[in-house]
Design an enzyme around this catalytic site. Structure first.
Site, PDB file in Angstrom:
ATOM      1  N   GLY A  26       5.308   0.488  -3.185  1.00 30.45           N
ATOM      2  CA  GLY A  26       4.526   1.712  -3.234  1.00 30.45           C
ATOM      3  C   GLY A  26       4.004   2.088  -1.864  1.00 30.45           C
ATOM      4  O   GLY A  26       4.457   1.581  -0.827  1.00 30.45           O
ATOM      5  N   GLY A  27       3.033   3.001  -1.869  1.00 32.96           N
ATOM      6  CA  GLY A  27       2.478   3.478  -0.601  1.00 32.96           C
ATOM      7  C   GLY A  27       1.683   2.432   0.137  1.00 32.96           C
ATOM      8  O   GLY A  27       1.503   2.543   1.361  1.00 32.96           O
ATOM      9  N   VAL A  31       5.210  -5.286  -3.954  1.00 35.53           N
ATOM     10  CA  VAL A  31       4.655  -6.194  -4.952  1.00 35.53           C
ATOM     11  C   VAL A  31       5.731  -7.201  -5.344  1.00 35.53           C
ATOM     12  O   VAL A  31       6.873  -6.816  -5.647  1.00 35.53           O
ATOM     13  CB  VAL A  31       4.168  -5.428  -6.199  1.00 35.53           C
ATOM     14  CG1 VAL A  31       3.521  -6.398  -7.197  1.00 35.53           C
ATOM     15  CG2 VAL A  31       3.175  -4.347  -5.805  1.00 35.53           C
ATOM     16  N   ASP A 139      -6.566   5.785  -8.561  1.00 42.26           N
ATOM     17  CA  ASP A 139      -5.123   6.018  -8.721  1.00 42.26           C
ATOM     18  C   ASP A 139      -4.673   5.601 -10.112  1.00 42.26           C
ATOM     19  O   ASP A 139      -3.627   4.970 -10.277  1.00 42.26           O
ATOM     20  CB  ASP A 139      -4.340   5.257  -7.649  1.00 42.26           C
ATOM     21  CG  ASP A 139      -2.887   5.741  -7.571  1.00 42.26           C
ATOM     22  OD1 ASP A 139      -2.619   6.903  -7.951  1.00 42.26           O
ATOM     23  OD2 ASP A 139      -2.019   4.956  -7.143  1.00 42.26           O
TER      24      ASP A 139
END
Length: 438
Positions: A26-27, A31, A139
């Site tokens: 992701g940004g 992970v 988020d």
């Protein structure tokens, strides 16, 4: 959750955890699926190198990890370990098996109102624990909600900051996902717990419709719609639409709190689940009588009733045994009904002596002739069960409640009648013959 093999540039060991697979990127970073020496599996996120060089980011990240340690509740992924001073900071949370809400809706389509309300109620409880720790997620979206066997779990607190923090981590860069950001995040105002309520409302709308309530488009178009246009909730069930619209209010003060949202969603989930149970067809009961089959016995109810009566067992309303055929040993006169009818009285309440004399009189006069529509031998087909389980021939009654005459006796009397008639005719013929033609 989809897993991918490790790439050549991926680390194999981070801290005390061995990495096995890639879970996603992701940004904030990548992970991984890892495990410690005891075999406990974790989801470990390693921060991107460019963010790791930003000292402001490191300081905010350190404050957030400290706040995330205080979060208690079963609806969040527990923080296991973190290293804020590493060359590339990282943190590990409890691994949650199960697909994300985004993947479930994308693969199976929108989910029902009862399930949406149940998921929303659990997520609201999780947000209560997050906000009590002084943290705002910022988020919350379908891909950050995992549907585990024990219930939904909120993950990815990588960009969550303490209450009152700014929405920008880099100059001109909004943190979050377009279509699920709150208007105050787009404007650069301070975030509050109401910010997560807006994101939760957009998430519930997505689960109900299978699409974002603000449609599709570029990031700029989506952010403009979030700030200036109303959400499109045409596909949201009526039971959820008013509450979801309240969550998507432009003014944070007009949105419900997470506690109010949890209580209201629990009520909706219970009501919708009860509604689904009410529309299910009832299970057939064993004591329920047989339904109509369209056969002849259903056309004439009295025949069906007699047929069922003839199948009664001991103590039931079986057809009595005929008189003079030999009763079962140890039994008195057969009663016509089940419990409640005495042995000395017939079904009409007439004493047995009067009933028997009436039947004897009927036998002497020839009885009632059988109906023309009856089948041969039909009167001797009904049987009943004796006390020991044996079956005895039953006697069918006529419309007056009395038994018809014995067929053997009728045949004997008919034979006598014919013989007498022939003898009389022969005598008349002989008398006429003796008188001669004169």
């Amino acid at each position: 959750m989809a897993m991918m093999r490790l790439r050549r540039e991926d680390p194999r060991v981070v801290g005390s955890f061995r990495l096995h697979r890639r879970l996603g990127a992701g940004g904030m970073g990548v992970v991984y699926l890892g495990s410690d020496k005891k075999g406990q599996r974790v989801a470990l996120k390693v921060i991107r190198p460019d963010l790791a060089e930003d000292q402001e980011f490191r300081s905010r990240f350190a404050r957030e990890v400290s706040a995330a340690r205080r979060i208690r509740g079963g609806c969040t992924a527990r923080l296991v370990a973190a290293d804020l001073d590493a060359e590339r900071p990282w943190f590990a949370t409890q691994y949650v098996p199960g697909p994300s809400l985004h993947d479930k809706v994308a693969g199976e389509g929108p989910i029902g109102a009862a399930e949406v309300a149940a998921v929303g109620a659990a997520l609201s409880e999780g947000l209560v624990a997050v906000h009590e720790a002084g943290v705002v997620h910022r988020d919350l979206k379908p891909s950050n909600i995992l549907l585990s066997p024990k219930g939904p779990r909120i993950i990815d607190f990588g960009i969550a900051w303490a209450t009152g923090a700014s929405t920008l981590t880099h100059v001109g860069t909004a943190v979050g996902s377009p279509g699920f950001l709150a208007p105050e995040q787009v404007r650069g105002a301070a975030v509050t717990p109401a910010t997560d309520v807006f994101s939760l409302g957009a998430t519930l709308a997505y689960a109900s419709m299978g699409d974002s309530p603000f449609g599709h488009g570029s990031s700029e178009v989506m952010l403009y719609r979030v700030v200036h246009e109303e959400a499109q909730l045409a596909g949201v069930p009526d039971a959820l639409a008013p509450l979801v619209r309240a969550c998507l209010a432009k003014d944070p003060e007009e949105r419900p709190t997470t506690l109010q949202l949890s209580m209201r969603l629990k009520e909706i989930a219970a009501r919708e689940a009860q509604g689904l149970a009410d529309v299910r067809p009832p299970a057939p009961r064993a004591s329920e009588p047989d339904r109509s089959t369209g056969r002849l016995a259903d056309t004439y109810p009295e025949r069906a009733q007699r047929r069922q009566t003839g199948q009664g067992g001991q103590g039931g309303q079986g057809t009595p045994a005929p008189r003079g055929r030999g009763a079962a040993p140890g039994r008195g006169p057969a009663s016509r009904g089940g419990g409640g009818t005495s042995a000395g009285r017939n079904r009409r309440g007439v004493p047995a002596s009067r009933s028997d004399s009436a039947r004897d009189s009927s036998s002497r006069t020839g009885g009632t002739p059988p109906r023309s529509g009856s089948r041969p031998g039909q009167s001797s087909r009904n049987t009943t069960r004796s006390g020991g389980g044996a079956r005895r021939p039953g006697v069918r009654t006529n419309g007056t409640g009395l038994r018809p005459a014995n067929p053997r006796l009728l045949r004997q009397r008919l034979f006598v009648f014919v013989v007498v008639t022939l003898v009389v005719a022969l005598g008349i013929a002989l008398v006429q013959g003796c008188q001669g033609p004169g």
